[in-house]
Design a protein around this motif. Structure first.
Motif, PDB file in Angstrom:
ATOM      1  N   PRO A  96      45.931 104.336 -80.727  1.00  0.00           N
ATOM      2  CA  PRO A  96      47.175 103.328 -81.080  1.00  0.00           C
ATOM      3  C   PRO A  96      48.607 103.704 -80.221  1.00  0.00           C
ATOM      4  O   PRO A  96      48.708 104.874 -79.922  1.00  0.00           O
ATOM      5  N   ILE A  97      49.125 102.620 -79.859  1.00  0.00           N
ATOM      6  CA  ILE A  97      50.447 102.788 -79.383  1.00  0.00           C
ATOM      7  C   ILE A  97      51.558 102.705 -80.075  1.00  0.00           C
ATOM      8  O   ILE A  97      51.931 101.695 -80.957  1.00  0.00           O
ATOM      9  N   ASP A  98      52.662 103.564 -80.412  1.00  0.00           N
ATOM     10  CA  ASP A  98      53.655 103.368 -80.940  1.00  0.00           C
ATOM     11  C   ASP A  98      54.751 102.319 -80.668  1.00  0.00           C
ATOM     12  O   ASP A  98      55.116 102.580 -79.237  1.00  0.00           O
ATOM     13  N   VAL A  99      55.419 101.721 -81.554  1.00  0.00           N
ATOM     14  CA  VAL A  99      56.532 100.807 -80.799  1.00  0.00           C
ATOM     15  C   VAL A  99      57.540 101.145 -81.912  1.00  0.00           C
ATOM     16  O   VAL A  99      57.540 100.771 -83.199  1.00  0.00           O
ATOM     17  N   PRO A 100      58.687 102.012 -81.529  1.00  0.00           N
ATOM     18  CA  PRO A 100      59.861 101.974 -82.396  1.00  0.00           C
ATOM     19  C   PRO A 100      60.846 101.144 -82.286  1.00  0.00           C
ATOM     20  O   PRO A 100      61.161 100.683 -81.042  1.00  0.00           O
ATOM     21  N   LEU A 101      61.267 100.450 -83.579  1.00  0.00           N
ATOM     22  CA  LEU A 101      62.340  99.599 -83.425  1.00  0.00           C
ATOM     23  C   LEU A 101      63.362  99.849 -84.573  1.00  0.00           C
ATOM     24  O   LEU A 101      63.158 100.398 -85.471  1.00  0.00           O
ATOM     25  N   ALA A 102      64.643  99.773 -84.244  1.00  0.00           N
ATOM     26  CA  ALA A 102      65.837  99.740 -85.089  1.00  0.00           C
ATOM     27  C   ALA A 102      66.524  98.618 -85.111  1.00  0.00           C
ATOM     28  O   ALA A 102      67.104  97.889 -84.100  1.00  0.00           O
ATOM     29  N   PHE A 103      66.878  98.035 -86.247  1.00  0.00           N
ATOM     30  CA  PHE A 103      67.888  96.874 -86.352  1.00  0.00           C
ATOM     31  C   PHE A 103      69.107  97.264 -87.189  1.00  0.00           C
ATOM     32  O   PHE A 103      68.911  97.624 -88.439  1.00  0.00           O
ATOM     33  N   ASN A 104      70.323  97.410 -86.668  1.00  0.00           N
ATOM     34  CA  ASN A 104      71.447  97.806 -87.505  1.00  0.00           C
ATOM     35  C   ASN A 104      72.234  96.577 -87.743  1.00  0.00           C
ATOM     36  O   ASN A 104      72.339  95.626 -87.240  1.00  0.00           O
ATOM     37  N   ILE A 105      72.578  96.504 -89.400  1.00  0.00           N
ATOM     38  CA  ILE A 105      72.936  95.490 -89.841  1.00  0.00           C
ATOM     39  C   ILE A 105      74.412  95.751 -90.305  1.00  0.00           C
ATOM     40  O   ILE A 105      74.738  96.998 -91.039  1.00  0.00           O
ATOM     41  N   GLY A 106      75.327  94.951 -90.017  1.00  0.00           N
ATOM     42  CA  GLY A 106      76.747  95.119 -90.722  1.00  0.00           C
ATOM     43  C   GLY A 106      76.746  94.728 -92.300  1.00  0.00           C
ATOM     44  O   GLY A 106      75.691  94.589 -92.686  1.00  0.00           O
ATOM     45  N   PRO A 107      77.910  95.112 -92.888  1.00  0.00           N
ATOM     46  CA  PRO A 107      77.852  94.730 -94.167  1.00  0.00           C
ATOM     47  C   PRO A 107      77.401  93.409 -94.628  1.00  0.00           C
ATOM     48  O   PRO A 107      77.953  92.451 -94.078  1.00  0.00           O
TER      49      PRO A 107
END
Length: 145
Positions: A96-107
């Motif tokens: 399997p191939i890793d897909v890292p994702l990051a979602f930064n959300i304001g207050p």
């Protein structure tokens, strides 16, 4: 697909890795601060080199969309997009191939004393564990002076 999802204070996806600060919480507030959603998707070998759609929704404890104020009226909070991962040269077949994702959300203006869910779906499918729940602490009593 296999998905790992975590709440954090801040997250970045850089060069195939997730960098997570203040990760793993499930209680916040009562005032809300910026936060992040860190996601690791393991794309099966046979699903590589194909376009996939992703949707991350903020829901209440009853799985109803949370409506937030916008300049055009109240609207559900949905993060969506597409991703595609290729097979790196030399990768063993079936890996399997890793897909890292990051979602930064304001207050966010979330109600104290309530429980919420970030729910992920890929290609309009959702796994049992493709969500992360969190609570906003109740506002404390006002102290008289």
């Amino acid at each position: 697909m296999k998905v790992t999802i975590m709440l954090a204070d801040f997250a970045q996806a850089v060069n195939g890795k997730l960098y997570i600060m203040g990760g793993g919480w499930s209680i916040a507030g009562p005032q809300t601060n910026p936060s992040a959603i860190a996601v690791k998707i393991e794309v099966p070998w046979n699903e590589a080199n194909r376009k996939h759609s992703l949707k991350l929704e903020l829901l209440d404890a009853d799985y109803r969309p949370v409506l937030l104020p916008t300049p055009n009226g109240n609207s559900p909070l949905v993060i969506s997009g597409d991703f595609e991962v290729g097979r790196p040269a030399g990768l063993l077949p079936g890996t399997p191939i890793d897909v890292p994702l990051a979602f930064n959300i304001g207050p966010l203006p979330l109600d104290p004393g309530q429980r919420y869910i970030w729910k992920l779906s890929i290609n309009d499918q959702a796994g049992e564990d493709w969500e992360v729940r969190f609570s906003i602490r109740p506002a404390g009593p006002v102290q008289a002076r």
